[in-house]
Design an enzyme around this catalytic site. Structure first.
Site, PDB file in Angstrom:
ATOM      1  CD  GLU A  53      -4.775   4.321  -1.124  1.00 36.63           C
ATOM      2  OE1 GLU A  53      -4.872   4.471  -0.159  1.00 36.63           O
ATOM      3  OE2 GLU A  53      -5.607   4.130  -2.055  1.00 36.63           O
ATOM      4  CG  ASP A  56      -3.900   8.695 -12.205  1.00 38.09           C
ATOM      5  OD1 ASP A  56      -4.719   8.585 -11.298  1.00 38.09           O
ATOM      6  OD2 ASP A  56      -5.440   9.654 -13.260  1.00 38.09           O
ATOM      7  CG  ASP A 100      -1.967   0.938   1.444  1.00 39.49           C
ATOM      8  OD1 ASP A 100      -3.266   0.611   0.820  1.00 39.49           O
ATOM      9  OD2 ASP A 100      -1.805   2.015   1.081  1.00 39.49           O
ATOM     10  CG  ASN A 158      -4.987  11.207  -4.892  1.00 42.67           C
ATOM     11  OD1 ASN A 158      -4.301  10.937  -5.639  1.00 42.67           O
ATOM     12  ND2 ASN A 158      -5.292  10.173  -4.339  1.00 42.67           N
TER      13      ASN A 158
END
Length: 647
Positions: free
Chosen positions: A564, A538, A521, A529
């Protein structure tokens, strides 16, 4: 686009019809008696043809059913041979390690492991020279004496270490019908020291036998070489254990023939039914069985020929109807013969024009039509074929050579095999192959054709079509790739990852290999973000996917299973090696840069949880949950680290 004139079409039909009628009028006989005589002869010929065709169809129906039953019997027999061979190897393995296991407590565990791995074996036991069980996968049998059983006495009276003893069917102490496979254990001086025996599971074979039944009136059975019935599907009460080795029975006829496979018809001794039965002896030379097994698959003869009887009644009724109509209507036919001839001529003209239109439509569709003479090797193409292959008609000296040179060499063996199967077996000729067009383009071609034979039944022509399916195959490939890949990282999506994982887990559990799993993770991904935008997120995901592919092996299975969150399976990898790989992967990711649109570098880290398969009973979800638990432990202890599941 083709435009046809209706008026011109009708005039053409009338003209052709008039020509046919003029020719036919010259040949018409003025004798009424001659017409009646011709009608009578025609009815006799028609009736004879119908009768002869029904006779041939009766034979073909019998042959088709014989072949189908023989195939089903072979399927069961071949599966049984493989199972018997596996069971024999298991017995030999236990026997070869007998002294070692006798001195340790592992014999019991090994017998349990073997029976768990082989669903067709229900019980496996080792008996001493007195017939007492001292090791078995079923603890409740240990200590019981079975010296009175046929499988023990046969081995004791005629001990042969190379022989696989197949017992007659018997009732076990647990109340089930069974057949035992037995190997002799020899002592240090070659004396009889006991046996190792395996009891076949009837339920396993019932499932196999039920799978080949394709009609409601079918049943199949397995019998011992001595004639005792072991299993029948569907089961019938009171028949199990019946002796089929009666004079004149179908079983006796098969046994006495000395053939491996027979197809016989007659009254079945066990059920008193008139049936057609395919039988096959299971007695592979490699196993040296003292007694064979016999597989039987049968159908009710009345049901087999029921469609034929229906056709016979229909054709007989049709013949009677034709005869009555012909006799009653002959006089009227004579009066209106000219009108009928004109209508027939117009119909023939229309049919010819329909054929011409069909040819035009075929050429307009772009589907290539070809005709290959199997005797002279001459090949004929229509215009569409030249367009598909990109070949100039004028530049071709040998059409067969031009076709042969266009097909990729590696696809030629499949072509030859398909042609051979079509000629020898009447199989459909539908190969898909690749060609190199005259302009160098690689194209996929789908061929469809049928064999035509001469009057003697010898194949002489192959006529078919070729269609360029390159775009269709490309589209299917793209759709399959989209269905299996994560759109952003190019890794396997969750569904595809789980499917691959289940396959890999089954493989390692079967062969006892190691398997480790990572759950990975991205640390503080939400902050990435929120701070830099979802586009930056992304880019981070894409960079991580690239690093995973570059760092891990090609045999490792990598998938993005959530936003993620990533999962990885490492085949043939133990815990220590998996931890080393995870640490190396964590460091590579921590020292990598992601360059944003503004040119600024962005660093990110990951937390990794590691779990290793320890128990054969663990499924993929449990393994991934263990790794996921370790990953959350890594996050809870500061992130950017590797933790191992403690379970």
């Amino acid at each position: 686009m083709f435009v046809f004139s209706v008026d011109a079409n009708k005039e053409s039909q009338h003209a052709k019809a008039s020509e046919v009628m003029a020719t036919q009028n010259k040949k018409m006989s003025g004798s009424t008696f001659a017409q009646w005589l011709e009608l009578g002869m025609a009815l006799i010929i028609l009736g004879g043809a119908i009768a002869f065709n029904l006779y041939l169809e009766h034979g073909r129906a019998a042959t088709r059913e014989q072949d189908r039953l023989a195939v089903q019997a072979r399927v069961i027999a071949e599966n049984m041979e493989r199972h018997l061979a596996s069971a024999s190897r298991a017995l030999e393995g236990v026997r070869s390690d007998f002294l070692h296991w006798k001195e340790s407590s592992g014999l019991q565990l090994r017998l349990k492991a073997i029976t768990n791995a082989m669903p067709g074996i229900r019980t496996m036991s080792v008996l001493d020279a007195e017939g007492t069980i001292f090791a078995s996968n079923r603890p409740e049998l240990i200590g019981n004496n079975f010296s009175y059983r046929d499988y023990f006495q046969a081995a004791q009276q005629h001990p042969n270490p190379d022989m696989l003893y197949v017992s007659p069917p018997f009732k076990t102490v647990l109340g089930a019908s069974a057949i035992n496979l037995t190997r002799v254990i020899s002592g240090p001086r070659g004396e009889f020291a006991g046996i190792v025996t395996a009891t076949l599971d009837p339920e396993y074979f019932r499932t196999l036998m039920a799978s080949v039944l394709y009609a409601p009136d079918m049943w199949d059975a397995i019998g011992h070489g001595d004639g005792l019935l072991f299993l029948m599907v569907p089961e019938r009460e009171g028949l199990q254990g019946m002796s089929l080795a009666q004079p004149g029975s179908l079983f006796s006829q098969h046994r006495d023939s000395g053939q491996v496979a027979t197809v016989l018809s007659g009254r079945v001794y066990a059920t008193r039914e008139v049936r057609i039965m395919a039988q096959r002896t299971v007695h592979p030379d490699t196993l040296k069985m003292d007694k064979p097994l016999v597989v039987a698959v049968s159908r009710d003869l009345g049901m087999v020929f029921q469609p034929w009887r229906h056709d016979a009644l229909m054709q007989a009724g049709l013949f009677v109807l034709i005869a009555v109509i012909s006799l009653v209507g002959l006089y009227a036919f004579q009066g209106h013969q000219r009108k009928f001839e004109r209508q027939a001529a117009e119909a023939a003209a229309a049919l010819q024009q329909s054929a011409e239109r069909l040819q035009l439509a075929t050429e307009a569709s772009g589907v290539g039509v070809w005709d290959y003479d199997l005797v002279t090797k001459a090949l004929v193409w229509n215009d569409a074929m030249y367009g598909i292959y990109g070949i100039d008609r004028a530049a071709v000296s040998s059409l067969y050579e031009a076709w042969h040179n266009s097909v990729l060499p590696e696809d030629m063996p499949e072509q030859a095999a398909a042609l051979q199967a079509a000629i020898e077996q009447g199989a459909p000729y539908t190969p898909c192959f690749r060609i190199r067009r005259g302009d160098g383009a690689l194209r996929y071609i789908q061929a469809r054709a049928r064999i035509y034979s001469d009057a003697d039944g010898k194949p002489v022509r192959l006529v078919g079509t070729n269609e360029d399916i390159t775009e269709h195959r490309t589209l299917l490939g793209k759709l399959e790739l989209q269905a299996n890949q994560d759109y952003l990282t190019g890794l396997s999506n969750r569904r595809h990852f789980m499917a691959q994982g289940e396959i890999e887990l089954a493989r390692v559990q079967r062969y006892g290999e190691s398997l480790s799993a990572f759950m990975l993770d991205i640390d503080h991904f939400k902050n990435i973000n929120d701070t830099h935008g979802h586009k930056a997120g992304d880019i981070v995901l894409q960079q991580l996917g690239h690093l995973l592919r570059e760092t891990l092996r090609t045999v490792d299975i990598i998938g993005r299973i959530g936003g993620e969150e990533f999962a990885i399976l490492l085949p043939e990898t133990g815990l220590q090696e998996a931890v080393e790989i995870a640490e190396r992967l964590r460091e590579i990711i921590a020292h990598s840069d992601v360059i944003l649109d503004a040119g600024l570098p962005l660093h990110f880290t990951v937390s990794i949880g590691v779990a290793t398969l320890k128990d054969k009973g663990v499924n993929l979800d449990i393994l991934l949950n263990l790794a996921d638990k370790a990953m959350y432990q890594a996050k809870g202890s500061g992130r950017n680290r590797v933790c191992v599941s403690s379970a």
